[in-house]
Design a protein around this motif. Structure first.
Motif, PDB file in Angstrom:
ATOM      1  N   CYS A 461     -14.514  30.265  17.692  1.00 30.92           N
ATOM      2  CA  CYS A 461     -14.318  29.567  18.963  1.00 30.92           C
ATOM      3  C   CYS A 461     -12.932  29.908  19.509  1.00 30.92           C
ATOM      4  CB  CYS A 461     -14.448  28.058  18.761  1.00 30.92           C
ATOM      5  SG  CYS A 461     -13.977  27.127  20.229  1.00 30.92           S
ATOM      6  N   CYS A 464     -10.683  26.302  19.774  1.00 35.15           N
ATOM      7  CA  CYS A 464     -10.175  25.551  18.625  1.00 35.15           C
ATOM      8  C   CYS A 464      -9.994  26.420  17.386  1.00 35.15           C
ATOM      9  CB  CYS A 464     -11.076  24.358  18.321  1.00 35.15           C
ATOM     10  SG  CYS A 464     -12.680  24.806  17.633  1.00 35.15           S
ATOM     11  N   CYS A 494     -14.465  19.757  20.165  1.00 35.21           N
ATOM     12  CA  CYS A 494     -14.200  20.899  21.049  1.00 35.21           C
ATOM     13  C   CYS A 494     -15.406  21.185  21.940  1.00 35.21           C
ATOM     14  CB  CYS A 494     -13.831  22.119  20.212  1.00 35.21           C
ATOM     15  SG  CYS A 494     -13.713  23.650  21.134  1.00 35.21           S
ATOM     16  N   GLY A 495     -16.466  21.748  21.345  1.00 35.77           N
ATOM     17  CA  GLY A 495     -17.696  21.963  22.101  1.00 35.77           C
ATOM     18  C   GLY A 495     -17.642  23.083  23.127  1.00 35.77           C
TER      19      GLY A 495
HETATM   20 ZN   LIG Z   1     -14.155  25.029  19.380  1.00 34.23          ZN
END
Ligand SMILES: [Zn+2]
Length: 603
Positions: A461, A464, A494-495
């Motif tokens: 990601c 994050c 986070c997402g």
């Molecule tokens: Zn993330």
């Protein structure tokens, strides 16, 4: 240099009351026809609009042409103002086009004549890039430049050649929706096409506009038909510290076809202090993608993303390569059949003769196809290298970061011809060609190029730093797919999600930023892994990124529209402003929907 850097215009759309909508739309229809006729008539003299003696574009237009409609001098001036703004914007783009085209043209540095022609090219490239830096030194035009590069690349990828003139690539930009800037009139108190007054106590604006009736007659009594609209608090605050400019009347068409008119209430306010573009230390990271040829993102040393990502999608080009590839497969199959026919007869048998002759022809044909195929791949490598160089120059990057070629990234299944070509495109040969061309050009341009560790860059990601899975698409988040085009972070706090290639380009840029910081503190070059704590510690998105955006473009430059691809959605959108809604949503890592891109919504 552009003037007006210290002031910026903020525009707020106020919807006109329902009872005047029909009149306003009728007015905008007439205006649009006159504006478009004017733009078409003056298009052959586009270069004239590259020079300006007056702030007002209408002065330039009215000196060249008269109104096509006898509806009043001030009305015509307002229309001429709009036509002139369009032409001025286009003339600016044309100037930038002249700067970027020599760099984009894939023949600028031919591999075999590199050493021989190096001196000449070096000078040309350096000059072009220096001019570009000058052009974009205030940062605001970097976004427009990017859309211009995209447009030129799309032309090349569709037609197989570069446009010889700007006009060849750019259709005459006629308006599809009406707009009428009242800047051509005599002001809010003396105007002959509009009157406007403000009441800050009552928080309202009083407006009257001159318009034709259904029979096309322009009434003399228009000043008496006033309308009142409420000024929101957010506008009032700016009105108190700024200067109210002449408004524009504008038509909005909703996706469902609903039309309505708004008044763009425009206030000029001082620009807040922003970091100068040229003083930022930034990295351009690129990924040689699965779905798109090249995805590039820019981040600064603190890990903040700068500007929007660039997606070079090769759609029609892919199709041509796939067809050539299919043709080669068919010819090969034919060869196998001919061979069998020939070998049905013993050596020395004269009946082998026809098949042998045909095989000779066939082999030449196959060789010709391969040559064509490889030449196009080489073109593509040059194109990609030039695009990266231009993007780096436009955003003031000192370093370009790309994946190491040591590990060969496979692209997963590719059974059909297009899939085969994609696999081929990603093989070490063509990536090696891109790298070689890029290294040479970066050297000439004084930009540093460093390879980065490719491991896990498309499975991490970017926000994050946690390992993340990929999926076929945002609609298939139930099933992890190793080669999926969509990356979604499963970290609940986070997402983040976005195109896999986009995530990879950000991660590679982050690796580049870590490399620079390491070199600054230790004086040594170290190529970190994405799992490295120094990289992970980077928080690169969120509120701060918003502040790092280029300053808003002045009103007369909001007309540029470029088609771009977003996060692998392949949703073609129009870019209206460097502060467009989609940009902000993307920077915030939020999903982008087509309706968020309404032209009147800007941050
Ligand atoms: Zn993330």
């Amino acid at each position: 240099m552009r003037t007006g850097r210290d002031q910026q215009s903020l525009s707020y759309p106020l919807r006109l009351p329902d009872e005047v909508q029909a009149d306003a739309l009728r007015l905008l229809n007439v205006s649009r026809q006159v504006i478009n006729a004017t733009v078409v008539a003056l298009w052959p003299q586009l270069d004239e609009f590259g020079k300006r003696d007056s702030t007002y574009a209408y002065k330039q237009v009215t000196a060249m042409i008269g109104s096509s409609h006898p509806h009043g001098d001030r009305q015509w001036r307002c229309e001429a103002e709009q036509a002139g703004r369009i032409l001025r914007g286009q003339a600016e783009r044309k100037k930038q086009f002249a700067l970027i085209l020599p760099i984009l043209e894939q023949g600028m540095i031919q591999p075999k004549t590199e050493t021989r022609r190096a001196g000449k090219n070096r000078k040309a490239i350096k000059q072009a890039l220096a001019d570009l830096r000058e052009e974009t030194s205030d940062g605001g035009s970097a976004v427009e430049l990017q859309s211009l590069i995209e447009q030129a690349c799309n032309f090349y990828l569709t037609t197989g050649c570069w446009p010889s003139t700007y006009e060849e690539m750019q259709a005459i930009p006629v308006l599809k929706t009406g707009i009428l800037p009242y800047a051509g009139d005599d002001g809010p108190l003396m105007g002959q096409s509009y009157r406007m007054s403000l009441d800050l106590e009552q928080k309202q604006v009083t407006l009257a506009i001159r318009f034709p009736d259904e029979a096309g007659t322009w009434a003399r009594t228009w000043r008496e038909n006033t309308m009142k609209m409420v000024l929101p608090e957010s506008i009032l605050a700016h009105v108190k510290q700024g200067l109210v400019l002449a408004p524009s009347l504008r038509e909005i068409i909703e996706p469902d076809g609903t039309r309505y008119a708004v008044l763009d209430f425009i206030v000029e306010v001082p620009v807040p202090e922003a970091t100068a573009w040229e003083n930022m230390h930034t990295v351009l990271g690129f990924d040689w993608g699965v779905r798109t040829l090249v995805t590039a993102s820019v981040v600064d040393l603190d890990g903040h993303q700068v500007g929007r990502p660039f997606f070079l999608d090769t759609g029609p080009f892919d199709g041509r390569q796939a067809r050539t590839r299919r043709q080669i497969d068919l010819l090969k199959a034919k060869g196998t059949r001919l061979q069998a026919r020939r070998d049905a007869f013993p050596q020395g048998d004269p009946r082998r003769e026809p098949a042998t002759r045909q095989l000779g022809v066939l082999r030449r044909e196959i060789a010709q196809c391969w040559r064509k195929y490889e030449a196009r791949n080489q073109d593509l490598a040059h194109l990609a290298a030039n695009v990266l160089l231009l993007l780096a120059a436009a955003s003031g990057c000192e370093l370009i970061a790309g994946e190491s070629l040591k590990s060969l990234k496979s692209t997963g299944p590719g059974k059909d011809a297009r899939g085969k070509w994609r696999n081929w495109r990603n093989n070490s040969q063509i990536r090696g060609e891109l790298w070689r061309v890029l290294r040479y050009k970066c050297y000439l341009a004084g930009i540093r190029l460093e390879w980065q560790q490719p491991r896990q860059t498309s499975h991490t990601c970017p926000r994050c730093g946690q390992p993340a899975n990929t999926y076929r698409s945002p609609a298939h988040l139930g099933t992890v797919n190793e080669w999926g085009a969509w990356l979604a972070c499963s970290n609940p706090t986070c997402g983040w999600n976005g195109s896999r290639d986009y995530a990879a380009s950000l991660n590679i840029a982050r690796l580049g930023a870590t490399l620079i910081r390491h070199a600054q503190t230790t004086g040594r070059i170290h190529h970190p892994c994405i799992a490295n704590a120094a990289v992970k510690a980077v928080s690169y998105m969120g509120a701060v990124a918003v502040l790092r955006l280029p300053p808003p473009v002045p009103r007369d430059r909001l007309l540029y529209a470029g088609r771009i691809y977003l996060n692998g959605w392949r949703k073609s959108i129009k870019l209206r402003s460097s502060y467009s809604t989609e940009t902000m949503l993307r920077l915030c890592g939020l999903p982008i929907r087509a309706k968020d891109n309404a032209q009147n919504r800007r941050f």
